[in-house]
Design an enzyme around this catalytic site. Structure first.
Site, PDB file in Angstrom:
ATOM      1  N   HIS A  66       0.834  -1.216   0.000  1.00  0.00           N
ATOM      2  CA  HIS A  66       0.000   0.000   0.000  1.00  0.00           C
ATOM      3  C   HIS A  66       0.862   1.258   0.000  1.00  0.00           C
ATOM      4  O   HIS A  66       1.906   1.322   0.644  1.00  0.00           O
ATOM      5  CB  HIS A  66      -1.006   0.005   1.153  1.00  0.00           C
ATOM      6  N   GLU A 209      -4.943   2.211   2.613  1.00  0.00           N
ATOM      7  CA  GLU A 209      -4.904   1.060   3.514  1.00  0.00           C
ATOM      8  C   GLU A 209      -5.038   1.500   4.959  1.00  0.00           C
ATOM      9  O   GLU A 209      -5.712   0.839   5.766  1.00  0.00           O
ATOM     10  CB  GLU A 209      -3.598   0.277   3.311  1.00  0.00           C
ATOM     11  N   ASP A 232       3.495  -6.086   3.590  1.00  0.00           N
ATOM     12  CA  ASP A 232       3.382  -4.948   4.500  1.00  0.00           C
ATOM     13  C   ASP A 232       4.534  -5.066   5.498  1.00  0.00           C
ATOM     14  O   ASP A 232       5.342  -5.995   5.409  1.00  0.00           O
ATOM     15  CB  ASP A 232       2.022  -4.953   5.207  1.00  0.00           C
ATOM     16  N   HIS A 319       4.725   3.461  12.861  1.00  0.00           N
ATOM     17  CA  HIS A 319       3.875   4.649  13.010  1.00  0.00           C
ATOM     18  C   HIS A 319       4.555   5.751  13.812  1.00  0.00           C
ATOM     19  O   HIS A 319       3.895   6.522  14.520  1.00  0.00           O
ATOM     20  CB  HIS A 319       2.510   4.293  13.611  1.00  0.00           C
TER      21      HIS A 319
END
Length: 354
Positions: A66, A209, A232, A319
């Site tokens: 993604h 995504e 991923d 993240h």
């Protein structure tokens, strides 16, 4: 990793691509795959699809990642010219304050910082974690009028961090999740095309995504596939504070991670592991008892069900603005994708034997 591969990776990582605003990053990907794909197209929301045409009787295999990254969005602009934030995807409020950010406007980038009260001025009971919606960006504007001359509500925002080479083959950047997946899909396609495999190989760079695997849902509806390998990132547990109880014993530099359980199709999983063994690629296994949390959850139920496996690149600090991967893992994931496409035509079907 040769210079061309490295340049492609760094350009992907340094091109902002927050969910819902992926077009610039997708253009980088499309320009790269056009050199070796037989066909490249995009759909109305910007999903990018590149195809290598194999033999007429070969299977059709998708390699996907993604394109989007997490970020922020300008939710409102106050009278003092501060930009109040909303989240794009799973933004982590523990790493946001005091960071340099870039606001991506129609007229170009605008620099800013996320405000943070100095430690000298905070009371002990004020040391709490504000929600993203309580945080604001300072672009240096004197008031709302000045701010709205350059920024609009709805403009996306990303951290300003870029690519930093660490020791050995380790690299840090924001947005490793999941430009590394789109990198491997493109490289897997290139290697498959060079090997002239019998399978038709479709490399896909999906959008949105991080907002709920929405691009994969669009693409899964469009394509008639025999199997899908979804790439991923995944969590590792090899750093202070790592959680092997949640992530398993996954390490950087120990090779691609192959998912087992839930959406991961048992026949394709075994085929991937065989391809890895035959190519002398060490893999790590990761349990997914409830789900993968990736685009695999859309592809495996598309068109009545498509055999799908989640293959992951080990990643530290997901993240955050400083995600860390090992490029040896990255290259081996691409090689594994290509190795699977080379063996895929040996299987009459990937269906389970009941």
């Amino acid at each position: 990793m040769n210079d061309s591969q490295w340049d492609f990776l760094t350009e992907l990582l340094e091109t902002p691509s927050p969910s819902g605003y992926e077009t610039r990053g997708q253009r980088v990907w499309v320009d790269y795959v056009e050199a070796f794909a037989d066909e490249v197209r995009t759909d109305d929301y910007g999903n990018a699809i590149a195809t290598y045409e194999g033999s007429d009787d070969g299977p059709t295999i998708a390699l996907t990642g993604h394109a989007d990254e997490i970020g922020f969005i300008v939710n409102r602009i106050d009278d003092d010219g501060f930009l109040h934030l909303g989240s794009i995807g799973g933004s982590d409020r523990t790493v946001t304050k005091g960071q340099h950010v870039t606001v991506h406007t129609a007229d170009g980038p605008v620099s800013g910082v996320i405000a943070q009260t100095a430690i000298h001025l905070r009371d002990a009971d004020e040391d709490k974690l504000d929600d993203i919606s309580e945080q604001a960006v300072d672009i240096g504007a004197a008031d709302r009028e000045e701010a709205t001359e350059v920024v609009e509500v709805g403009d996306p925002i990303t951290f300003s961090s870029t690519v930093e080479e660490l020791m050995g083959t380790r690299v840090a950047a924001r947005g490793m999740d999941n430009r590394v997946g789109t990198w491997t899909a493109a490289e897997g396609l290139r290697l498959a095309a060079e090997a002239e495999v019998d399978a038709t190989v479709v490399a896909v760079s999906t959008v949105q995504e991080e907002l709920g695997t929405r691009g994969a849902k669009m693409v899964g509806f469009q394509l008639d596939l025999d199997a899908v390998l979804v790439v991923d990132v995944t969590h590792v547990s090899d750093y202070p504070g790592g959680r092997p109880d949640k992530a398993g014993d996954i390490e950087l530099g120990a090779g691609p991670v192959v998912g087992r359980g839930s959406a991961n199709h048992p026949v394709v999983t075994q085929a991937v592991r065989k391809a890895a063994a035959d190519a002398d690629i060490d893999v790590q296994l990761q349990a997914a008892g409830m789900g993968t949390g990736t685009d695999a959850r859309e592809f495996f139920v598309a068109r009545g069900g498509v055999p799908t496996v989640n293959i992951s690149v080990p990643n530290r600090y997901m993240h955050t603005p400083v995600e860390v991967i090992d490029t040896d893992d990255l290259e081996e994931v691409a090689e594994l994708l290509a190795a699977f496409t080379e063996q895929a035509s040996r299987y009459d079907t990937f269906a389970v034997d009941v």
